[in-house]
Write a protein that holds these residues in place. Structure first.
Motif, mmCIF file in Angstrom:
data_model
loop_
_atom_site.group_PDB
_atom_site.id
_atom_site.type_symbol
_atom_site.label_atom_id
_atom_site.label_comp_id
_atom_site.label_asym_id
_atom_site.label_seq_id
_atom_site.Cartn_x
_atom_site.Cartn_y
_atom_site.Cartn_z
ATOM 1 N N ARG A 183 33.364 41.094 39.264
ATOM 2 C CA ARG A 183 33.895 40.009 39.989
ATOM 3 C C ARG A 183 33.582 38.692 39.275
ATOM 4 O O ARG A 183 32.506 38.369 39.159
ATOM 5 C CB ARG A 183 33.757 40.094 41.606
ATOM 6 N N GLU A 184 34.647 37.725 38.918
ATOM 7 C CA GLU A 184 34.411 36.486 38.409
ATOM 8 C C GLU A 184 35.091 35.474 38.910
ATOM 9 O O GLU A 184 36.437 35.825 39.477
ATOM 10 C CB GLU A 184 34.405 36.939 36.743
ATOM 11 N N THR A 185 34.869 34.408 38.478
ATOM 12 C CA THR A 185 35.821 33.100 38.648
ATOM 13 C C THR A 185 36.593 32.733 37.686
ATOM 14 O O THR A 185 36.064 32.622 36.602
ATOM 15 C CB THR A 185 34.927 31.845 39.281
ATOM 16 N N ASP A 192 40.825 27.385 40.753
ATOM 17 C CA ASP A 192 39.689 28.446 40.457
ATOM 18 C C ASP A 192 40.070 29.798 41.373
ATOM 19 O O ASP A 192 39.924 29.467 42.446
ATOM 20 C CB ASP A 192 38.366 28.185 40.675
ATOM 21 N N GLU A 194 38.783 33.637 42.515
ATOM 22 C CA GLU A 194 37.838 34.738 42.559
ATOM 23 C C GLU A 194 38.894 36.043 42.113
ATOM 24 O O GLU A 194 39.781 36.347 42.569
ATOM 25 C CB GLU A 194 37.122 35.175 43.762
ATOM 26 N N SER A 222 43.128 38.833 41.180
ATOM 27 C CA SER A 222 42.640 38.177 42.183
ATOM 28 C C SER A 222 41.946 38.938 43.397
ATOM 29 O O SER A 222 42.487 40.132 43.688
ATOM 30 C CB SER A 222 43.905 37.200 42.923
#
Length: 254
Positions: A183-185, A192, A194, A222
């Motif tokens: 999981r990243e931004t 931004d 997630e 997302s």
């Protein structure tokens, strides 16, 4: 550059094999629109759009209808004009494909393909230039390169998940595999976001990947109930490309 532009868009739809899911309220629906910027290396090459159209009928049965377009812009348009369109129809629950169309126009290259799925016979028929080119036996439930994206969006994601599903372009039918890595931004045009990073096992896919042993493909969705595809990035034999979400409009709920 021939076929690279359409490849960028097709990879978004090929990127995530899926299982069918029991979801009475999918996160997509008529009226949903997604707009992307496409970059080849660092060059802003053009834009793409993905739309969930109004529900319709296909061969007398209710059907979902999805539409995608890609086009070059600016100075790229002056020396290599691209106008590509893809359409896909599925059953209302998005458990299998009914029909798929591709109208590819890139420079001097032009091609029209139609893929018809016969659910009762478990076969598909691929037409090019209006003539039947391939007849292929298919598994019970199979997706085309575009509808697989929406089937995947029915799934609730979490880190470590693995997926597989049947995907076909009418020439071959493969079991694609995907892995939810982390999981990243992600920075997008809507702020931004997630998102879950999903890696695709692409060793069975043809095209530009066949020329590169180290081809990579990642898609970010997302990390909410919408599961919007917000970014695609790939490295292949001829370089790398990325697609990033620029605008998003939710489905009309009535």
């Amino acid at each position: 550059m021939r076929k690279i532009f359409l490849t960028a868009v097709l990879l978004l739809f090929l990127a995530v094999p899926a299982r069918s899911a029991e979801d009475p309220a999918p996160p997509f629906g008529p009226g949903e629109r997604l707009y992307y910027d496409i970059y080849w290396t660092v060059i802003h090459a053009g834009r793409a759009e993905l739309t969930c159209m109004d529900d319709t009928e296909m061969d007398g049965r209710p059907a979902r209808y999805f539409l995608a377009k890609a086009r070059t812009q600016g100075w790229v348009d002056n020396f290599y004009k691209v106008r590509d369109t893809m359409e896909a129809w599925t059953d209302m629950d998005v458990n299998y494909a009914l029909r798929y169309k591709k109208d590819q126009n890139e420079g001097s290259y032009h091609k029209k393909v139609e893929l018809v799925f016969d659910k009762q016979a478990n076969q598909s028929y691929r037409y090019a230039r209006g003539k039947l080119q391939h007849t292929l036996d298919q598994p019970e439930n199979v997706f085309d390169p575009m509808s697989i994206l929406f089937a995947f969006r029915k799934e609730a994601l979490y880190k470590g998940m693995e997926f597989d599903a049947n995907v076909s372009d009418g020439k071959v039918s493969v079991v694609g595999k995907a892995f939810v890595e982390d999981r990243e931004t992600v920075e997008t045009g809507i702020g931004d976001v997630e998102a879950y990073r999903v890696r695709l096992d692409i060793k069975h896919l043809s095209g530009v990947f066949k020329k590169s042993k180290k081809a990579e493909l990642y898609v970010w969705f997302s990390a909410d109930e919408r599961r919007i595809p917000v970014k695609v990035r790939s490295k292949v034999a001829v370089g790398h490309f990325s697609m990033t979400l620029r605008e998003y409009y939710p489905p009309a709920r009535g």
